[in-house]
Design a protein around this motif. Sequence first.
Motif, mmCIF file in Angstrom:
data_model
loop_
_atom_site.group_PDB
_atom_site.id
_atom_site.type_symbol
_atom_site.label_atom_id
_atom_site.label_comp_id
_atom_site.label_asym_id
_atom_site.label_seq_id
_atom_site.Cartn_x
_atom_site.Cartn_y
_atom_site.Cartn_z
ATOM 1 N N TYR A 88 0.610 -0.962 -0.073
ATOM 2 C CA TYR A 88 0.146 0.129 0.321
ATOM 3 C C TYR A 88 1.389 1.227 0.233
ATOM 4 O O TYR A 88 0.537 2.334 -0.870
ATOM 5 C CB TYR A 88 -0.518 -0.156 0.887
ATOM 6 N N LEU A 89 2.070 1.379 1.310
ATOM 7 C CA LEU A 89 3.269 2.802 0.857
ATOM 8 C C LEU A 89 3.384 2.143 -0.288
ATOM 9 O O LEU A 89 3.284 3.680 -1.193
ATOM 10 C CB LEU A 89 3.972 2.110 1.900
ATOM 11 N N GLU B 157 2.875 2.120 -2.838
ATOM 12 C CA GLU B 157 2.269 2.790 -4.451
ATOM 13 C C GLU B 157 1.299 4.168 -4.268
ATOM 14 O O GLU B 157 0.825 4.815 -5.048
ATOM 15 C CB GLU B 157 0.477 1.753 -4.446
ATOM 16 N N GLN B 158 1.688 4.475 -2.955
ATOM 17 C CA GLN B 158 1.917 5.821 -2.954
ATOM 18 C C GLN B 158 2.691 6.657 -3.544
ATOM 19 O O GLN B 158 3.443 6.560 -4.487
ATOM 20 C CB GLN B 158 2.059 6.367 -1.504
ATOM 21 N N GLU B 159 1.697 8.118 -4.381
ATOM 22 C CA GLU B 159 2.486 8.676 -4.939
ATOM 23 C C GLU B 159 3.597 9.776 -4.798
ATOM 24 O O GLU B 159 4.452 9.800 -5.352
ATOM 25 C CB GLU B 159 1.229 9.614 -5.945
ATOM 26 N N GLU B 160 3.634 10.333 -3.156
ATOM 27 C CA GLU B 160 4.278 10.837 -2.355
ATOM 28 C C GLU B 160 5.782 10.579 -2.206
ATOM 29 O O GLU B 160 5.123 9.242 -2.135
ATOM 30 C CB GLU B 160 3.529 11.232 -1.173
#
Length: 173
Positions: free
Chosen positions: A65-66, A68-71
Amino acid sequence: MKIILAGYMGSGKSVVGQELSGKMDLKFLDLDAEIRKQENLTIAEIFAEKGEIYFRRKEARVLEYLLEQEESFILALGGGTPCYGKNLQLIKNSAGATLIYLKTGLLQLKQRLLSEREHRPLIKDLGSPEVLEDFIRKHLFERTFYYNQSDLIISTDDKSVLEITSEIVDKLN
Protein backbone atom coordinates in the motif's frame (compact mmCIF):
# COMPACT_ATOMS: atom_id res chain seq x y z
CA MET A 1 11.35 9.61 -4.48
CA LYS A 2 10.96 6.81 -1.97
CA ILE A 3 13.92 6.10 0.28
CA ILE A 4 13.56 2.71 1.95
CA LEU A 5 15.83 1.86 4.89
CA ALA A 6 16.60 -1.81 5.53
CA GLY A 7 18.79 -3.52 8.10
CA TYR A 8 18.72 -5.75 11.11
CA MET A 9 16.77 -4.69 14.19
CA GLY A 10 18.86 -2.17 16.10
CA SER A 11 20.72 -0.94 13.01
CA GLY A 12 19.23 2.55 13.38
CA LYS A 13 16.62 2.57 10.63
CA SER A 14 14.11 4.66 12.58
CA VAL A 15 16.52 7.18 14.07
CA VAL A 16 18.42 7.58 10.78
CA GLY A 17 15.12 7.83 8.90
CA GLN A 18 13.89 10.61 11.18
CA GLU A 19 17.13 12.56 10.80
CA LEU A 20 17.15 12.01 7.05
CA SER A 21 13.55 13.22 6.90
CA GLY A 22 14.59 16.54 8.39
CA LYS A 23 17.62 16.90 6.13
CA MET A 24 15.74 16.08 2.95
CA ASP A 25 12.38 17.60 3.89
CA LEU A 26 10.56 14.33 3.22
CA LYS A 27 7.85 12.65 5.27
CA PHE A 28 9.15 9.86 7.54
CA LEU A 29 7.21 6.62 7.91
CA ASP A 30 7.98 3.60 10.03
CA LEU A 31 6.47 0.37 8.70
CA ASP A 32 5.94 -1.06 12.18
CA ALA A 33 4.20 2.17 13.29
CA GLU A 34 1.89 1.98 10.26
CA ILE A 35 1.03 -1.62 11.15
CA ARG A 36 0.41 -0.65 14.79
CA LYS A 37 -2.00 2.08 13.65
CA GLN A 38 -4.00 -0.30 11.49
CA GLU A 39 -4.10 -3.10 14.04
CA ASN A 40 -4.45 -0.90 17.13
CA LEU A 41 -1.96 -3.26 18.82
CA THR A 42 1.77 -3.13 19.51
CA ILE A 43 4.00 -5.34 17.39
CA ALA A 44 4.62 -7.50 20.48
CA GLU A 45 0.84 -7.87 20.97
CA ILE A 46 0.34 -8.81 17.32
CA PHE A 47 3.04 -11.49 17.62
CA ALA A 48 1.57 -12.78 20.90
CA GLU A 49 -2.10 -12.71 19.91
CA LYS A 50 -2.03 -13.44 16.19
CA GLY A 51 1.42 -14.93 15.50
CA GLU A 52 4.33 -14.12 13.23
CA ILE A 53 2.68 -15.42 10.05
CA TYR A 54 -0.25 -13.05 10.51
CA PHE A 55 2.19 -10.22 11.19
CA ARG A 56 4.25 -10.96 8.05
CA ARG A 57 1.13 -11.00 5.88
CA LYS A 58 -0.06 -7.70 7.33
CA GLU A 59 3.44 -6.26 6.90
CA ALA A 60 3.43 -7.18 3.20
CA ARG A 61 0.01 -5.61 2.63
CA VAL A 62 0.97 -2.36 4.37
CA LEU A 63 4.29 -2.21 2.49
CA GLU A 64 2.54 -2.71 -0.84
CA TYR A 65 0.00 0.00 0.00
CA LEU A 66 2.74 2.49 0.94
CA LEU A 67 4.79 1.78 -2.17
CA GLU A 68 1.73 2.46 -4.34
CA GLN A 69 1.42 6.01 -2.96
CA GLU A 70 2.41 8.89 -5.23
CA GLU A 71 4.02 11.01 -2.54
CA SER A 72 7.72 10.92 -1.69
CA PHE A 73 8.80 9.61 1.70
CA ILE A 74 11.44 7.89 3.77
CA LEU A 75 10.37 4.48 5.09
CA ALA A 76 12.04 2.44 7.82
CA LEU A 77 11.32 -1.25 7.28
CA GLY A 78 11.20 -3.91 9.95
CA GLY A 79 14.38 -5.96 10.18
CA GLY A 80 12.84 -8.97 8.45
CA THR A 81 10.67 -7.15 5.92
CA PRO A 82 12.86 -7.60 2.80
CA CYS A 83 13.41 -11.28 3.63
CA TYR A 84 9.79 -12.45 3.52
CA GLY A 85 7.52 -13.26 0.61
CA LYS A 86 7.73 -10.90 -2.33
CA ASN A 87 8.62 -7.82 -0.27
CA LEU A 88 12.11 -7.35 -1.71
CA GLN A 89 10.76 -7.60 -5.26
CA LEU A 90 7.97 -5.13 -4.45
CA ILE A 91 10.55 -2.61 -3.28
CA LYS A 92 12.93 -3.23 -6.20
CA ASN A 93 10.07 -2.86 -8.72
CA SER A 94 8.64 0.28 -7.11
CA ALA A 95 9.16 3.36 -9.30
CA GLY A 96 11.41 5.93 -7.66
CA ALA A 97 12.39 3.68 -4.74
CA THR A 98 15.96 3.46 -3.46
CA LEU A 99 16.67 0.65 -1.01
CA ILE A 100 19.43 1.44 1.49
CA TYR A 101 20.94 -1.20 3.76
CA LEU A 102 22.20 0.12 7.09
CA LYS A 103 24.91 -2.47 7.67
CA THR A 104 25.72 -2.86 11.37
CA GLY A 105 28.19 -5.33 12.84
CA LEU A 106 27.28 -8.19 15.17
CA LEU A 107 28.89 -6.76 18.31
CA GLN A 108 27.31 -3.34 17.88
CA LEU A 109 23.90 -4.94 17.29
CA LYS A 110 24.30 -7.11 20.39
CA GLN A 111 25.16 -4.09 22.55
CA ARG A 112 22.19 -2.08 21.30
CA LEU A 113 19.70 -4.94 21.54
CA LEU A 114 20.67 -6.14 25.02
CA SER A 115 18.95 -3.14 26.57
CA GLU A 116 15.94 -3.26 24.23
CA ARG A 117 14.96 -6.92 24.52
CA GLU A 118 11.63 -6.44 26.31
CA HIS A 119 10.36 -4.22 23.47
CA ARG A 120 11.34 -6.62 20.67
CA PRO A 121 9.16 -9.72 20.35
CA LEU A 122 11.69 -11.85 18.49
CA ILE A 123 14.35 -11.52 21.21
CA LYS A 124 12.46 -10.75 24.43
CA ASP A 125 12.81 -14.30 25.76
CA LEU A 126 16.48 -14.80 24.95
CA GLY A 127 18.29 -15.25 28.25
CA SER A 128 21.98 -14.48 28.09
CA PRO A 129 24.10 -12.13 25.97
CA GLU A 130 25.68 -15.22 24.39
CA VAL A 131 22.30 -16.59 23.30
CA LEU A 132 21.37 -13.17 21.89
CA GLU A 133 24.67 -13.00 19.98
CA ASP A 134 24.09 -16.46 18.49
CA PHE A 135 20.54 -15.46 17.51
CA ILE A 136 21.75 -12.29 15.78
CA ARG A 137 24.58 -14.16 14.04
CA LYS A 138 22.14 -16.76 12.66
CA HIS A 139 19.71 -14.09 11.45
CA LEU A 140 22.44 -12.00 9.85
CA PHE A 141 23.66 -15.09 8.01
CA GLU A 142 20.13 -15.75 6.71
CA ARG A 143 19.22 -12.14 5.93
CA THR A 144 22.43 -10.73 4.47
CA PHE A 145 21.58 -12.21 1.07
CA TYR A 146 18.46 -10.02 0.95
CA TYR A 147 20.02 -6.93 2.53
CA ASN A 148 22.93 -7.03 0.06
CA GLN A 149 20.51 -6.58 -2.86
CA SER A 150 20.01 -2.97 -1.74
CA ASP A 151 20.84 -0.08 -4.05
CA LEU A 152 23.17 1.42 -1.42
CA ILE A 153 24.99 -0.21 1.48
CA ILE A 154 26.00 2.12 4.30
CA SER A 155 28.22 0.82 7.09
CA THR A 156 27.01 2.26 10.39
CA ASP A 157 29.63 0.94 12.81
CA ASP A 158 31.33 3.66 14.84
CA LYS A 159 29.42 6.42 13.04
CA SER A 160 27.01 8.95 14.48
CA VAL A 161 23.50 9.37 13.12
CA LEU A 162 24.62 12.66 11.54
CA GLU A 163 27.56 10.97 9.80
CA ILE A 164 25.31 8.21 8.47
CA THR A 165 22.66 10.61 7.18
CA SER A 166 25.29 12.86 5.57
CA GLU A 167 26.76 9.84 3.80
CA ILE A 168 23.33 8.82 2.53
CA VAL A 169 22.54 12.33 1.25
CA ASP A 170 25.95 12.51 -0.49
CA LYS A 171 25.44 9.14 -2.19
CA LEU A 172 21.90 10.02 -3.30
CA ASN A 173 23.06 13.23 -4.99
